[in-house]
Design a protein around this motif. Structure first.
Motif, PDB file in Angstrom:
ATOM      1  N   LEU A 123       0.821  -1.214   0.000  1.00  0.00           N
ATOM      2  CA  LEU A 123       0.000   0.000   0.000  1.00  0.00           C
ATOM      3  C   LEU A 123       0.855   1.264   0.000  1.00  0.00           C
ATOM      4  N   GLN A 124       2.087   1.136   0.494  1.00  0.00           N
ATOM      5  CA  GLN A 124       2.985   2.286   0.578  1.00  0.00           C
ATOM      6  C   GLN A 124       3.963   2.357  -0.598  1.00  0.00           C
ATOM      7  N   GLY A 125       3.711   1.527  -1.612  1.00  0.00           N
ATOM      8  CA  GLY A 125       4.487   1.627  -2.840  1.00  0.00           C
ATOM      9  C   GLY A 125       5.608   0.629  -3.007  1.00  0.00           C
ATOM     10  N   LEU A 126       5.868  -0.213  -2.017  1.00  0.00           N
ATOM     11  CA  LEU A 126       6.910  -1.223  -2.183  1.00  0.00           C
ATOM     12  C   LEU A 126       6.370  -2.368  -3.023  1.00  0.00           C
ATOM     13  N   GLN A 132      15.836  -7.154  -7.250  1.00  0.00           N
ATOM     14  CA  GLN A 132      16.310  -6.118  -6.325  1.00  0.00           C
ATOM     15  C   GLN A 132      15.177  -5.632  -5.419  1.00  0.00           C
ATOM     16  N   GLU A 133      14.003  -5.361  -5.992  1.00  0.00           N
ATOM     17  CA  GLU A 133      12.845  -4.939  -5.196  1.00  0.00           C
ATOM     18  C   GLU A 133      12.434  -6.037  -4.222  1.00  0.00           C
ATOM     19  N   ALA A 134      12.411  -7.277  -4.704  1.00  0.00           N
ATOM     20  CA  ALA A 134      11.992  -8.403  -3.863  1.00  0.00           C
ATOM     21  C   ALA A 134      12.936  -8.564  -2.675  1.00  0.00           C
ATOM     22  N   GLU A 135      14.233  -8.481  -2.914  1.00  0.00           N
ATOM     23  CA  GLU A 135      15.199  -8.637  -1.823  1.00  0.00           C
ATOM     24  C   GLU A 135      15.050  -7.516  -0.794  1.00  0.00           C
ATOM     25  N   ALA A 136      14.847  -6.291  -1.261  1.00  0.00           N
ATOM     26  CA  ALA A 136      14.687  -5.158  -0.340  1.00  0.00           C
ATOM     27  C   ALA A 136      13.402  -5.294   0.478  1.00  0.00           C
ATOM     28  N   GLU A 138      11.659  -8.093   1.118  1.00  0.00           N
ATOM     29  CA  GLU A 138      11.775  -9.239   2.024  1.00  0.00           C
ATOM     30  C   GLU A 138      12.651  -8.909   3.226  1.00  0.00           C
ATOM     31  N   ALA A 139      13.728  -8.162   3.010  1.00  0.00           N
ATOM     32  CA  ALA A 139      14.609  -7.777   4.118  1.00  0.00           C
ATOM     33  C   ALA A 139      13.870  -6.885   5.106  1.00  0.00           C
ATOM     34  N   LEU A 140      13.086  -5.944   4.610  1.00  0.00           N
ATOM     35  CA  LEU A 140      12.310  -5.068   5.492  1.00  0.00           C
ATOM     36  C   LEU A 140      11.256  -5.865   6.249  1.00  0.00           C
ATOM     37  N   GLU A 141      10.546  -6.748   5.566  1.00  0.00           N
ATOM     38  CA  GLU A 141       9.551  -7.600   6.233  1.00  0.00           C
ATOM     39  C   GLU A 141      10.213  -8.413   7.344  1.00  0.00           C
ATOM     40  N   THR A 142      11.359  -8.983   7.043  1.00  0.00           N
ATOM     41  CA  THR A 142      12.073  -9.816   8.012  1.00  0.00           C
ATOM     42  C   THR A 142      12.471  -9.004   9.239  1.00  0.00           C
ATOM     43  N   ARG A 143      12.976  -7.771   9.020  1.00  0.00           N
ATOM     44  CA  ARG A 143      13.348  -6.897  10.153  1.00  0.00           C
ATOM     45  C   ARG A 143      12.129  -6.540  10.997  1.00  0.00           C
ATOM     46  N   LEU A 144      11.032  -6.205  10.351  1.00  0.00           N
ATOM     47  CA  LEU A 144       9.813  -5.841  11.089  1.00  0.00           C
ATOM     48  C   LEU A 144       9.269  -7.034  11.879  1.00  0.00           C
ATOM     49  N   LEU A 145       9.232  -8.183  11.251  1.00  0.00           N
ATOM     50  CA  LEU A 145       8.741  -9.386  11.938  1.00  0.00           C
ATOM     51  C   LEU A 145       9.639  -9.757  13.111  1.00  0.00           C
TER      52      LEU A 145
END
Length: 164
Positions: A123-126, A132-136, A138-145
């Motif tokens: 919803l926020q544009g990711l 490259q987009e997928a890795e970024a 997934e990394a953010l999701e992993t950090r948040l989780l």
């Protein structure tokens, strides 16, 4: 100020759905710094038939999917008008989330948290249209989780999930 959640329960599996408080926590966690904290998001929890119909209509795929994101695109700056910023709608298929969690041998609430966060990032544009987009993303999701004590859903120790 917290984001406003319009929660719509349109599923027979409402008993398996997270509480409003849990959803609020996950939505708030997934808000990027560029997103106003006083935004509004609709979370519609549905059954497979509605998910399939929406997935067919908007993505051309005749099957239910775990999460669909519909960002709100409006040329009016609602925040400047003193109103909430409308972030968009997430449609999550409750029976499919339960089935995937069982198939992937992970706690149901962990899977819900991941899908809510994943959808909010969309919803926020990711996106994850290229490597490259997928890795970024997934990394953010992993950090948040990880802040919730939830293990990386993309590691080989967890069954790979299909997040659309």
């Amino acid at each position: 100020m917290k984001p406003l959640i319009d929660l719509q329960l349109a599923t027979q599996d409402a008993a398996t759905c997270p509480s409003r408080q849990q959803l609020q926590e996950w939505v708030q966690l997934a808000l990027l710094e560029s997103t106003p904290p006083e935004c509004e998001v609709t979370l519609r929890l549905v059954d497979e038939e509605e998910s399939r119909l929406l997935n067919q209509t908007y993505r051309g795929k005749d099957k239910p999917t775990n999460v669909l994101s519909f960002p709100f695109d409006d040329p009016i700056d609602l925040a400047a008008e003193g109103e909430l910023s409308l972030l968009g709608d997430l449609v999550i298929c409750a029976p499919l989330v339960s089935r995937e969690a069982e198939q992937q041998d992970k706690p149901l609430q962990h899977h819900w948290a991941h899908l809510v966060i994943h959808g909010l990032l969309h919803l926020q544009g990711l996106d994850h249209e290229n490597t490259q987009e997928a890795e970024a993303m997934e990394a953010l999701e992993t950090r948040l989780l990880a802040t919730l004590g939830i293990p990386d859903p993309y590691t080989p120790t967890h069954h790979q999930q299909q997040v659309d």
